[in-house]
Enzyme design. Structure first.
Site, PDB file in Angstrom:
ATOM      1  N   ASP A  50       0.823  -1.206   0.000  1.00  0.00           N
ATOM      2  CA  ASP A  50       0.000   0.000   0.000  1.00  0.00           C
ATOM      3  C   ASP A  50       0.860   1.260   0.000  1.00  0.00           C
ATOM      4  O   ASP A  50       0.708   2.112  -0.864  1.00  0.00           O
ATOM      5  CB  ASP A  50      -0.921  -0.003   1.219  1.00  0.00           C
ATOM      6  CG  ASP A  50      -1.849  -1.202   1.213  1.00  0.00           C
ATOM      7  OD1 ASP A  50      -2.233  -1.638   0.113  1.00  0.00           O
ATOM      8  OD2 ASP A  50      -2.179  -1.714   2.298  1.00  0.00           O
ATOM      9  N   ASP A  77       4.036  13.003   0.817  1.00  0.00           N
ATOM     10  CA  ASP A  77       5.449  12.608   0.838  1.00  0.00           C
ATOM     11  C   ASP A  77       6.231  13.346   1.926  1.00  0.00           C
ATOM     12  O   ASP A  77       7.443  13.151   2.064  1.00  0.00           O
ATOM     13  CB  ASP A  77       6.100  12.783  -0.545  1.00  0.00           C
ATOM     14  CG  ASP A  77       5.909  14.166  -1.116  1.00  0.00           C
ATOM     15  OD1 ASP A  77       4.961  14.868  -0.706  1.00  0.00           O
ATOM     16  OD2 ASP A  77       6.711  14.570  -1.986  1.00  0.00           O
ATOM     17  N   ASP A 195      15.510  21.532  -2.274  1.00  0.00           N
ATOM     18  CA  ASP A 195      14.634  20.800  -3.193  1.00  0.00           C
ATOM     19  C   ASP A 195      15.228  20.714  -4.608  1.00  0.00           C
ATOM     20  O   ASP A 195      15.546  21.733  -5.203  1.00  0.00           O
ATOM     21  CB  ASP A 195      13.306  21.578  -3.232  1.00  0.00           C
ATOM     22  CG  ASP A 195      12.256  20.978  -4.148  1.00  0.00           C
ATOM     23  OD1 ASP A 195      12.441  19.838  -4.622  1.00  0.00           O
ATOM     24  OD2 ASP A 195      11.221  21.663  -4.367  1.00  0.00           O
ATOM     25  N   ALA A 232      -6.462  17.163  -3.905  1.00  0.00           N
ATOM     26  CA  ALA A 232      -7.293  17.644  -2.805  1.00  0.00           C
ATOM     27  C   ALA A 232      -6.537  18.638  -1.934  1.00  0.00           C
ATOM     28  O   ALA A 232      -7.109  19.592  -1.422  1.00  0.00           O
ATOM     29  CB  ALA A 232      -7.781  16.474  -1.964  1.00  0.00           C
ATOM     30  N   VAL A 365       0.292  24.171 -12.986  1.00  0.00           N
ATOM     31  CA  VAL A 365       1.695  24.582 -12.922  1.00  0.00           C
ATOM     32  C   VAL A 365       2.346  23.772 -11.811  1.00  0.00           C
ATOM     33  O   VAL A 365       1.666  23.275 -10.910  1.00  0.00           O
ATOM     34  CB  VAL A 365       1.856  26.088 -12.625  1.00  0.00           C
ATOM     35  CG1 VAL A 365       1.275  26.931 -13.738  1.00  0.00           C
ATOM     36  CG2 VAL A 365       1.213  26.452 -11.286  1.00  0.00           C
ATOM     37  N   HIS A 368       7.318  23.220  -7.804  1.00  0.00           N
ATOM     38  CA  HIS A 368       8.753  23.181  -7.488  1.00  0.00           C
ATOM     39  C   HIS A 368       9.544  24.197  -8.308  1.00  0.00           C
ATOM     40  O   HIS A 368       9.198  24.510  -9.437  1.00  0.00           O
ATOM     41  CB  HIS A 368       9.303  21.775  -7.754  1.00  0.00           C
ATOM     42  CG  HIS A 368       8.668  20.718  -6.900  1.00  0.00           C
ATOM     43  ND1 HIS A 368       9.100  20.426  -5.642  1.00  0.00           N
ATOM     44  CD2 HIS A 368       7.606  19.915  -7.128  1.00  0.00           C
ATOM     45  CE1 HIS A 368       8.345  19.465  -5.124  1.00  0.00           C
ATOM     46  NE2 HIS A 368       7.428  19.139  -6.008  1.00  0.00           N
ATOM     47  N   HIS A 390      15.697  15.780  -2.016  1.00  0.00           N
ATOM     48  CA  HIS A 390      14.436  15.586  -2.740  1.00  0.00           C
ATOM     49  C   HIS A 390      14.683  15.335  -4.210  1.00  0.00           C
ATOM     50  O   HIS A 390      14.452  16.210  -5.047  1.00  0.00           O
ATOM     51  CB  HIS A 390      13.485  16.771  -2.593  1.00  0.00           C
ATOM     52  CG  HIS A 390      13.062  17.018  -1.195  1.00  0.00           C
ATOM     53  ND1 HIS A 390      12.261  18.059  -0.826  1.00  0.00           N
ATOM     54  CD2 HIS A 390      13.320  16.339  -0.049  1.00  0.00           C
ATOM     55  CE1 HIS A 390      12.073  18.023   0.468  1.00  0.00           C
ATOM     56  NE2 HIS A 390      12.709  16.988   0.973  1.00  0.00           N
TER      57      HIS A 390
END
Lengths: 555, 555
Positions: A50, A77, A195, A232, A365, A368, A390
Site C-alpha cells: 500500500d 510525501d 529541493d 485535494a 503549474v 517546485h 528531494h
C-alpha cells in the site's frame, strides 16, 4: 576539544535518490529534530504494497534526543508516514496551521489524535530546544502554508528549504519570505539542503495565477457543467476554481472523500475563502441548470477508485457524465500514472464530454522551483556547504552542478544517500559512517511484515502463476497412498490444458516411484525431485516457469 | 442492384482505441487485403504476458478472399504479429525492401522464412488483385522505407497513410511523395484512414536532421567515449550517429542483439551507408583511446535486459561505464517506461558518466505528424470520408475535430472501433455490424491459452499471495487423517507469523470438525467452509485477502 565536538550531523533517512518518503534528522549534541515524515507510493515491482515508509530505527535508538517532528507542508510525501512513525515514537509534531489541519484528519483516521502533541507554528516563529532553535520561513508551493526550516546551532545555521517555488503572485498574497532568506544569507548559513525536483527544467515555474486565467477562459465559454479534478491538498487551486464559479454564477458541488475533507478543513481554517451559499450537495446538482454547476473532484491522477474515475466508468452513484460536460484535469500526471489518466480521458471523451488536460491548456503549474528559482535561492542564502535533497540521483547531481556553476567549490557539496551521516563543522563537510535506514512496506495492517522474499514470491506468482502438487505418503513404507494431485492457478486455462496436466501428473508419479525404488525418503529430496521434473517439463512445453509447490502429507 | 453491391468494407481488427496492434482489413467483393500486422506490448495488468496480437478469426473464416498482408513499415506495432498470424494463415506479404529485411530476421527466428512468400515492392508500385489494386506511396517516419497504401477499387480510392510525418530534409533525401498524394486528391479519394498519434501536438514535428545537428554538437565537445542508445529500427538515426563518428574520427562499436541485426540488414540493403572499416568489434574497444570510440546500443527505453541497462547495472560482459563517458539516450520514453529509463539514467550518473537525454537536448524527434502536417495531408488528399486510426479514443476524436475544422462534414467521419465493419459507398459511410475481434495473449509458447481468468488469478496472487490448505480425509468416516497443513507464498514472512498461521490452522481444524459433526461430506461444501473461515480471519488480522486454495486428499 571544542573543534572535535562542534559538529552538526545531518542524517537523511528518506528522500535522497528517490522521490518521496522525505525524512531528515538533524542532530546537535542532545537535540535531534526530524524534518518531515513522508511516505512513498510503491513502485510497480512492490506488488500488493500500500505505502512505503522510512526505517526509523536510528531515531528509536536515540529517542531521548528526539525533540520533535518539524513539518514543512502537508503533502503525503512529507507527512504520510506520521501515523506509523508516531505509533512507534510519540514526539511532538510542529507545523503550520493548514499542515496540522491535514495531519489531524489523518491522525483521526488512525485513532491517534488524542495522544499526539500537535504544536501549531507561524512563519518567523522560533522553537527553542536544549542547544538549538528552529525557525520557520514562509515559502510557496503547490499547497498553502509551506515553510522552509532554519536550524540555528552553535556551529552555524542549517537551512532546509522544503519543497518550494518562487511565486510573486500567489493566490493568498503571501509571497515567500525572500527578505528572511537574504538576512540569513547575510548572517551566514553553514549548510543548505534544497529541493531538487525541477532542477532539470530551465527558466521559472509559472505562477499559480496563470491557472486562474485559464479557468476564467474555460468558465467564460463553457455552456454545460464544468467538472474540475485536482489534488485535494491544493487549496489555492480549489480557491481559484471557486473564484471562477462565483464570477460566472455557478454553484459548487464537491465529490470525493479527500476533497470533502480538505474543503471542510480549508474553510474552517480560513484557507478557502467562499460564502457557504455557493456550495450545494452533490445530491442536488440536477436541480440546477447544467450551466450553473461546477463539480470539484478527486481523481486527477486517474486513481481507479477516485470520484472522477468512477464517473468516467459510469460507476459513480450520484454523478453521470453528460454530453456537453466540460471536464478539466488540473494536474500533471505523476510518472507512472500516465496510462491510468489516459484511460479516464478516453472514457470521458466517449461519453461526449469535452476534456481539457495539461497538453491542451495551462491548467496546471508545478509546485517546485526551476533552475532560475534555484539560482535565486542559492544566491540569497549563500550557504557555505550544500546538500541537494528531494530527488533521484540525476536530480541531486544536476543540482550540485548548478551550485558549482554559481561558484561553489565542489568539495563543499555532498551528494548523500539515505542513512549516510553527513557531518558539518565550521570548516568542513564530510560523510562519516552510516546508520540503519531503508524502506518499510505497509500492506494492510502489516507494517514491515512483507519483505523482499514475499515480494519476490508475489512477482513470481504474478508472472506465471503456481502449480501445487499434493501427495499423501505412508510413513513406514514410503508408498504413495493418494495423489499426486496437481492444482494450478494463474498458469493456464485448466480446461484447455488437460493433456498437459495429465502428462505432468504422470511425470510426478514416475518421479515418486523412482524415489520409492531408490529408498529416498527425505521430504526435501522428494520435493526437489518433483520440482525439477515439473520445471523442466513445463518449460519445454510452454516456455513458462510457474512457481511449483510440492506438498507431502504423511500418515 | 449495383448500388447495393458497390461498397468497400473497412474492418479495423487492431489499432483503434489503442496504441499498437495495427491491423486493418479492406474488403471488396472477392478481395480482402490486410494492412499491417502488428503487436502490442502488454499493459501492466496483463501480468506475465509477453505480447498481445490481434484476433484474426474473421480473416481465417474468409481465408479464400485474403490476397495478402501489405506492410506500411517495419515497426513492431505494424509487423510484430506476423510470425503468429502467418502460422495460422500463410498468405503473401508485401513490403518495401527494409521492411521485408526486418521481417526476414523475425521469420528466421520463428523458423518460418522458407515457407512465407515475401514480395518486395517499391514506392509507386501497384499490385493488381482480382478487382482492386494496391499502390504504395512514399512517406517519412522514424524508420526508413515507410509507405502509405492506396487501394484502388471500383467504388473509389481508399488511402491508408500508415504512420507518417512530413520531413522536408530527411536523412536519405527521399521526401514523402506529396505529389502523388496531391494527384490522388485531384483524382478523388473516397476515404482516408490517417495516423492520429500526434494529433494533440500543435505545429510541426521537427526534421530528423535536427538530431544530427545535436549529435554534431555533442561529438565536437566530447572528450571520452560516446555511447548512444536508440531504437534499433531507426536506421536514419543510426546513420547520423555514424556520420558524426566519421566526421570526428571515432570508431563505431555496436552492442545489443537487435542493433547488431539491424546493422547487418541495413548495411546489406544499403540503408546504412558506411565504410566497413569504421566498425570495430566490442571486444576491441579498449585497444583505442576513449576519445576515438562511439558505441551504438539498444536500451533507449530502459528495458531491463537491454545492453544499456546492463552497462548501467555493471552487468554487461564487455562494456563497463567509465567516468567521463558521454551517454546519449536518443529516444523519448514510451508511456509506461519512464521509471525504467530514469533508473538507468541514475545508475549512469552514479558511475560518473555524463548523460544527455530528451529533457536536456534535441536528441530525439517524433516520427508522427503534428497538427500542421495532418492538415497538409487532409488538404492534399481531400478525402470524401475520413476514418482516424492509430490512437486511443482521445486521439481519434481530436483528429475528427481537426478534419471538421478543415471543413469536412461530421457525418463524413467515422470514429470506429476494432471489429466494427465500416461500409463505404460512393455516397455514404456507415457502420454495419461487427466481426469477431479482440486481443490474443502470447505467453511463452502459448498463443491464446492465457485469458481473463488466468490473468485475474495472477493479479490476485500478485497482490496478497496464496495460502494452500491441505488435508487428508478418510473416505468412509470423513475423519481427518493428516493435516490440515497450511503453506503460504507471497503472503507474510512465515517466521514472523507463526502465531498467525498457528491460529489459522486451529480455525481450519475447528471447521473440519464441525463439518464432520454435521456430516457434511461434499468436498465443495467443506472447501467453501475452510475458505470462508480463513478469509474472514485473515482479513480481520491483516486487512489482506490472499488467494485461499483448499485441497482435500481422500484415502
Amino acid at each position: 576539544m571544542r573543534k572535535e565536538k562542534d559538529k552538526v550531523k545531518i542524517i537523511p533517512l528518506g528522500g535522497l535518490n528517490e522521490i518521496g518518503k522525505n525524512l531528515t534528522a538533524i542532530e546537535y549534541k542532545n537535540d535531534i529534530i526530524v524534518i518531515d515524515c513522508g511516505l512513498k507510493f510503491p513502485d510497480e515491482e512492490m506488488l500488493g504494497i500500500d505505502v512505503v515508509i522510512p526505517d526509523i530505527s536510528y531515531l528509536q535508538k536515540n529517542i531521548d534526543k528526539v525533540k520533535g517532528i518539524f513539518l514543512t507542508h502537508g503533502h503525503e510525501d512529507h507527512i504520510g508516514a506520521l501515523p506509523y512513525v508516531l505509533k512507534e515514537m510519540n514526539v511532538p509534531v510542529y507545523g503550520t496551521k493548514l499542515t496540522l489541519g491535514i495531519v489531524q484528519t489523518k491522525l483521526k483516521e488512525h485513532n491517534l489524535l488524542s495522544v499526539v502533541d500537535l504544536k501549531c507554528v507561524k512563519p518567523r516563529d522560533i522553537v527553542r530546544l536544549e542547544s538549538i532553535s528552529v525557525e520557520f520561513i514562509r515559502t510557496s508551493h503547490s499547497i498553502a502554508d509551506s515553510v522552509a526550516i532554519a536550524i540555528h546551532t552553535p556551529v552555524g545555521i542549517v537551512l532546509h528549504t522544503g519543497d518550494f517555488k518562487i511565486d510573486y503572485t500567489p493566490i493568498d498574497g503571501c509571497v515567500a519570505d525572500l527578505t528572511r532568506f537574504a538576512e540569513l544569507g547575510k548572517k551566514g548559513v553553514l549548510a543548505m539542503l534544497a529541493d531538487s525536483t525541477n532542477v532539470e527544467r530551465p527558466g521559472y515555474t509559472m505562477s499559480e495565477s496563470i491557472v486562474g486565467e485559464t479557468f476564467e477562459d474555460i468558465f467564460s465559454s463553457a455552456r454545460g457543467r464544468i467538472i474540475v479534478a485536482t489534488f485535494a491538498s491544493h487549496v489555492h487551486r480549489i480557491q481559484q476554481i471557486i473564484r471562477a464559479a462565483i464570477k460566472y454564477d455557478r454553484k459548487v458541488a464537491v465529490s470525493g472523500r479527500s476533497m470533502e475533507n480538505i474543503m471542510e478543513v480549508g474553510m474552517e481554517l480560513g484557507y478557502i475563502d467562499a460564502d457557504k451559499d455557493i456550495f450545494i450537495n452533490v445530491d442536488n446538482i440536477n436541480k440546477y441548470p447544467e450551466s450553473k454547476i461546477v463539480i470539484i473532484t478527486t481523481g486527477s491522477q486517474g486513481e481507479p477508485m477516485s470520484a472522477l474515475s468512477r464517473m468516467a466508468a459510469s460507476e459513480h452513484k450520484k454523478i453521470s457524465i453528460l454530453p456537453g460536460d466540460m471536464v478539466v484535469i488540473s494536474a500533471n500526471p505523476i510518472p507512472g500514472n500516465e496510462k491510468l489518466i489516459s484511460r479516464v480521458i478516453n472514457q470521458l471523451f466517449k461519453k461526449g464530454a469535452e476534456v481539457i488536460y495539461e497538453s491542451l491548456a495551462d491548467v496546471h503549474v508545478s509546485g517546485h522551483a526551476c533552475q532560475e528559482e534555484l539560482k535565486l535561492m542559492h544566491t540569497l542564502v549563500k550557504p557555505k556547504f550544500f546538500i541537494p535533497v528531494h530527488g533521484e540521483y540525476r536530480h541531486l547531481k544536476q543540482h550540485a552542478e548548478l551550485a558549482i556553476k554559481l561558484g561553489m567549490p565542489s568539495n563543499n557539496i555532498i551528494i548523500g544517500d539515505n542513512g549516510e551521516v553527513i557531518e558539518v563543522s565550521r570548516d568542513a563537510i564530510r560523510k562519516n559512517g552510516t546508520v540503519v535506514s531503508g524502506q518499510v512496506f505497509v500492506d494492510g495492517l502489516g507494517v514491515g511484515d512483507v519483505g523482499n522474499i514475499v515480494l519476490r514470491d508475489r512477482k513470481h506468482l504474478s508472472q506465471d502463476g503456481i502449480l501445487t502438487v499434493v501427495v499423501t505418503i505412508e510413513k513406514e513404507s514410503g508408498s504413495v497412498i493418494a495423489g499426486p494431485d496437481i492444482i494450478s492457478r494463474g498458469f493456464v486455462y485448466v480446461r484447455e490444458s488437460e493433456d498437459l496436466m495429465g502428462e505432468a501428473r504422470e511425470l510426478v508419479r514416475d518421479a515418486l516411484r523412482e524415489c520409492e525404488e531408490k529408498r529416498i525418503t527425505e521430504w526435501a529430496s522428494i520435493k526437489s525431485n518433483i520440482k525439477e521434473v515439473l520445471r523442466m517439463f513445463l518449460y519445454e512445453k510452454t516456455k513458462r516457469k510457474p512457481m511449483i509447490l510440492p506438498i507431502i502429507m504423511e500418515i
